[in-house]
Design a protein around this motif. Structure first.
Motif, PDB file in Angstrom:
ATOM      1  N   ASN A  54       0.832  -1.196   0.000  1.00 21.59           N
ATOM      2  CA  ASN A  54       0.000   0.000   0.000  1.00 21.59           C
ATOM      3  C   ASN A  54       0.866   1.245   0.000  1.00 21.59           C
ATOM      4  O   ASN A  54       2.026   1.215   0.415  1.00 21.59           O
ATOM      5  CB  ASN A  54      -0.929   0.001   1.225  1.00 21.59           C
ATOM      6  N   VAL A  55       0.270   2.335  -0.416  1.00 17.99           N
ATOM      7  CA  VAL A  55       0.982   3.602  -0.461  1.00 17.99           C
ATOM      8  C   VAL A  55       1.239   4.094   0.969  1.00 17.99           C
ATOM      9  O   VAL A  55       0.407   3.912   1.857  1.00 17.99           O
ATOM     10  CB  VAL A  55       0.198   4.641  -1.296  1.00 17.99           C
ATOM     11  N   ILE A  56       2.435   4.653   1.164  1.00 21.14           N
ATOM     12  CA  ILE A  56       2.810   5.215   2.460  1.00 21.14           C
ATOM     13  C   ILE A  56       3.476   6.576   2.228  1.00 21.14           C
ATOM     14  O   ILE A  56       3.926   6.874   1.122  1.00 21.14           O
ATOM     15  CB  ILE A  56       3.767   4.293   3.248  1.00 21.14           C
ATOM     16  N   ALA A  57       3.553   7.357   3.269  1.00 19.96           N
ATOM     17  CA  ALA A  57       4.262   8.638   3.201  1.00 19.96           C
ATOM     18  C   ALA A  57       5.759   8.367   3.207  1.00 19.96           C
ATOM     19  O   ALA A  57       6.266   7.616   4.035  1.00 19.96           O
ATOM     20  CB  ALA A  57       3.875   9.521   4.383  1.00 19.96           C
ATOM     21  N   ILE A  58       6.465   9.004   2.268  1.00 18.16           N
ATOM     22  CA  ILE A  58       7.922   8.915   2.203  1.00 18.16           C
ATOM     23  C   ILE A  58       8.440  10.328   1.961  1.00 18.16           C
ATOM     24  O   ILE A  58       8.301  10.848   0.853  1.00 18.16           O
ATOM     25  CB  ILE A  58       8.403   7.971   1.087  1.00 18.16           C
ATOM     26  N   PRO A  59       8.987  10.955   2.994  1.00 16.96           N
ATOM     27  CA  PRO A  59       9.491  12.327   2.823  1.00 16.96           C
ATOM     28  C   PRO A  59      10.636  12.392   1.809  1.00 16.96           C
ATOM     29  O   PRO A  59      11.350  11.415   1.607  1.00 16.96           O
ATOM     30  CB  PRO A  59       9.992  12.707   4.217  1.00 16.96           C
ATOM     31  N   ALA A  65       5.413  10.286  -1.330  1.00 19.95           N
ATOM     32  CA  ALA A  65       4.734   9.006  -1.120  1.00 19.95           C
ATOM     33  C   ALA A  65       5.310   7.950  -2.053  1.00 19.95           C
ATOM     34  O   ALA A  65       5.942   8.260  -3.058  1.00 19.95           O
ATOM     35  CB  ALA A  65       3.242   9.154  -1.362  1.00 19.95           C
ATOM     36  N   GLY A  66       5.067   6.707  -1.692  1.00 22.04           N
ATOM     37  CA  GLY A  66       5.471   5.557  -2.497  1.00 22.04           C
ATOM     38  C   GLY A  66       4.906   4.314  -1.851  1.00 22.04           C
ATOM     39  O   GLY A  66       4.185   4.380  -0.846  1.00 22.04           O
ATOM     40  N   TYR A  67       5.218   3.160  -2.419  1.00 25.48           N
ATOM     41  CA  TYR A  67       4.714   1.908  -1.849  1.00 25.48           C
ATOM     42  C   TYR A  67       5.581   1.455  -0.682  1.00 25.48           C
ATOM     43  O   TYR A  67       6.812   1.544  -0.743  1.00 25.48           O
ATOM     44  CB  TYR A  67       4.660   0.799  -2.899  1.00 25.48           C
ATOM     45  N   GLY A  68       4.930   0.952   0.353  1.00 24.90           N
ATOM     46  CA  GLY A  68       5.629   0.391   1.493  1.00 24.90           C
ATOM     47  C   GLY A  68       6.017  -1.051   1.232  1.00 24.90           C
ATOM     48  O   GLY A  68       5.814  -1.591   0.146  1.00 24.90           O
ATOM     49  N   ALA A  69       6.578  -1.681   2.246  1.00 24.33           N
ATOM     50  CA  ALA A  69       6.978  -3.083   2.157  1.00 24.33           C
ATOM     51  C   ALA A  69       5.749  -3.961   1.963  1.00 24.33           C
ATOM     52  O   ALA A  69       4.659  -3.636   2.457  1.00 24.33           O
ATOM     53  CB  ALA A  69       7.728  -3.487   3.416  1.00 24.33           C
ATOM     54  N   PRO A  70       5.896  -5.081   1.264  1.00 24.81           N
ATOM     55  CA  PRO A  70       4.761  -6.004   1.097  1.00 24.81           C
ATOM     56  C   PRO A  70       4.247  -6.511   2.447  1.00 24.81           C
ATOM     57  O   PRO A  70       5.016  -6.734   3.378  1.00 24.81           O
ATOM     58  CB  PRO A  70       5.351  -7.147   0.279  1.00 24.81           C
ATOM     59  N   ILE A  71       2.934  -6.674   2.516  1.00 26.85           N
ATOM     60  CA  ILE A  71       2.254  -7.223   3.687  1.00 26.85           C
ATOM     61  C   ILE A  71       1.791  -8.619   3.314  1.00 26.85           C
ATOM     62  O   ILE A  71       1.111  -8.799   2.293  1.00 26.85           O
ATOM     63  CB  ILE A  71       1.043  -6.353   4.077  1.00 26.85           C
ATOM     64  N   GLU A  72       2.159  -9.615   4.118  1.00 30.39           N
ATOM     65  CA  GLU A  72       1.784 -10.999   3.830  1.00 30.39           C
ATOM     66  C   GLU A  72       0.653 -11.427   4.754  1.00 30.39           C
ATOM     67  O   GLU A  72       0.747 -11.286   5.971  1.00 30.39           O
ATOM     68  CB  GLU A  72       2.989 -11.916   3.993  1.00 30.39           C
ATOM     69  N   LEU A  73      -0.406 -11.955   4.162  1.00 32.61           N
ATOM     70  CA  LEU A  73      -1.564 -12.449   4.903  1.00 32.61           C
ATOM     71  C   LEU A  73      -1.707 -13.944   4.651  1.00 32.61           C
ATOM     72  O   LEU A  73      -1.474 -14.415   3.538  1.00 32.61           O
ATOM     73  CB  LEU A  73      -2.838 -11.737   4.444  1.00 32.61           C
ATOM     74  N   HIS A 113      -2.200  -3.192  -3.562  1.00 36.00           N
ATOM     75  CA  HIS A 113      -1.565  -3.533  -4.825  1.00 36.00           C
ATOM     76  C   HIS A 113      -1.144  -5.004  -4.784  1.00 36.00           C
ATOM     77  O   HIS A 113      -0.416  -5.418  -3.880  1.00 36.00           O
ATOM     78  CB  HIS A 113      -0.350  -2.624  -5.018  1.00 36.00           C
ATOM     79  N   LEU A 114      -1.609  -5.797  -5.751  1.00 39.97           N
ATOM     80  CA  LEU A 114      -1.285  -7.217  -5.821  1.00 39.97           C
ATOM     81  C   LEU A 114       0.209  -7.433  -6.031  1.00 39.97           C
ATOM     82  O   LEU A 114       0.817  -6.817  -6.904  1.00 39.97           O
ATOM     83  CB  LEU A 114      -2.062  -7.863  -6.976  1.00 39.97           C
ATOM     84  N   CYS A 115       0.783  -8.340  -5.228  1.00 39.57           N
ATOM     85  CA  CYS A 115       2.195  -8.705  -5.344  1.00 39.57           C
ATOM     86  C   CYS A 115       2.319 -10.208  -5.599  1.00 39.57           C
ATOM     87  O   CYS A 115       1.419 -10.988  -5.252  1.00 39.57           O
ATOM     88  CB  CYS A 115       2.938  -8.374  -4.050  1.00 39.57           C
ATOM     89  N   PRO A 116       3.456 -10.626  -6.177  1.00 46.23           N
ATOM     90  CA  PRO A 116       3.699 -12.064  -6.332  1.00 46.23           C
ATOM     91  C   PRO A 116       3.634 -12.767  -4.981  1.00 46.23           C
ATOM     92  O   PRO A 116       3.964 -12.184  -3.951  1.00 46.23           O
ATOM     93  CB  PRO A 116       5.119 -12.124  -6.908  1.00 46.23           C
ATOM     94  N   GLY A 117       3.209 -14.015  -4.999  1.00 43.44           N
ATOM     95  CA  GLY A 117       3.079 -14.789  -3.768  1.00 43.44           C
ATOM     96  C   GLY A 117       1.650 -14.914  -3.295  1.00 43.44           C
ATOM     97  O   GLY A 117       1.377 -15.598  -2.304  1.00 43.44           O
ATOM     98  N   THR A 118       0.720 -14.283  -3.982  1.00 38.71           N
ATOM     99  CA  THR A 118      -0.703 -14.420  -3.680  1.00 38.71           C
ATOM    100  C   THR A 118      -1.183 -15.709  -4.345  1.00 38.71           C
ATOM    101  O   THR A 118      -1.171 -15.810  -5.570  1.00 38.71           O
ATOM    102  CB  THR A 118      -1.484 -13.196  -4.181  1.00 38.71           C
TER     103      THR A 118
END
Length: 154
Positions: A54-59, A65-73, A113-118
């Motif tokens: 997901n998008v996060i704040a990046i000063p 802003a930009g994408y943060g680290a992938p979140i694995e569920l 945002h869909l990432c590989p590994g889903t």
């Protein structure tokens, strides 16, 4: 702003199987039918795992802003919806930009945002519409060092 106008062409329907990677499966469907310009009409089903970012704040970067680290569920997870565009590079590589909406067993919602590994649990079914008249390219944005969608009239 970049815009282009086209029309819907072929509709490609698909069903992915247990263990399939969702992103790679969609790319393979597009390769099979030589579909390089398209939109995801619908995709839904069940997942054994999901990886999103997901998008996060990046000063101090463009847009701060930009994408943060992938979140694995881990699942089982319900894939409620999928939306996105099927794009390509000038070299012909298919690069979709896809977002997914998810729900776990307790009804909590997730997405991004869909990432590989889903990976598919039981099935994922859906359809992709080919777009005629629009070249749905991904080009390098040198300021941000990422590939970005750039629709062009054909």
């Amino acid at each position: 702003m970049y815009t282009a106008c086209g029309s819907a062409g072929r509709i490609v329907s698909f069903k992915l199987s247990p263990g399939d990677d969702l992103e790679q499966g969609l790319i393979e469907v597009c390769k099979k039918y030589d579909l390089k310009n398209g939109v995801i009409l619908s995709a839904f089903g069940s997942l054994q795992s999901a990886v999103v970012k997901n998008v996060i704040a990046i000063p101090n970067v463009k847009y701060n802003a930009g994408y943060g680290a992938p979140i694995e569920l881990t699942g089982p997870i319900e894939l409620i919806g999928t939306t996105g565009v099927i794009c390509h590079t000038d070299e012909g590589e298919i690069l979709p930009h896809i977002h997914i909406t998810l729900s776990d067993h307790s009804g909590r919602g997730y997405g991004g945002h869909l990432c590989p590994g889903t990976r598919v649990k039981i099935t994922v079914e859906g359809a992709i519409a080919e777009v005629d008249g629009i070249n749905m390219r991904k080009l390098m944005d040198t300021e941000r060092n990422i590939l970005v969608f750039r629709p062009e009239q054909m």
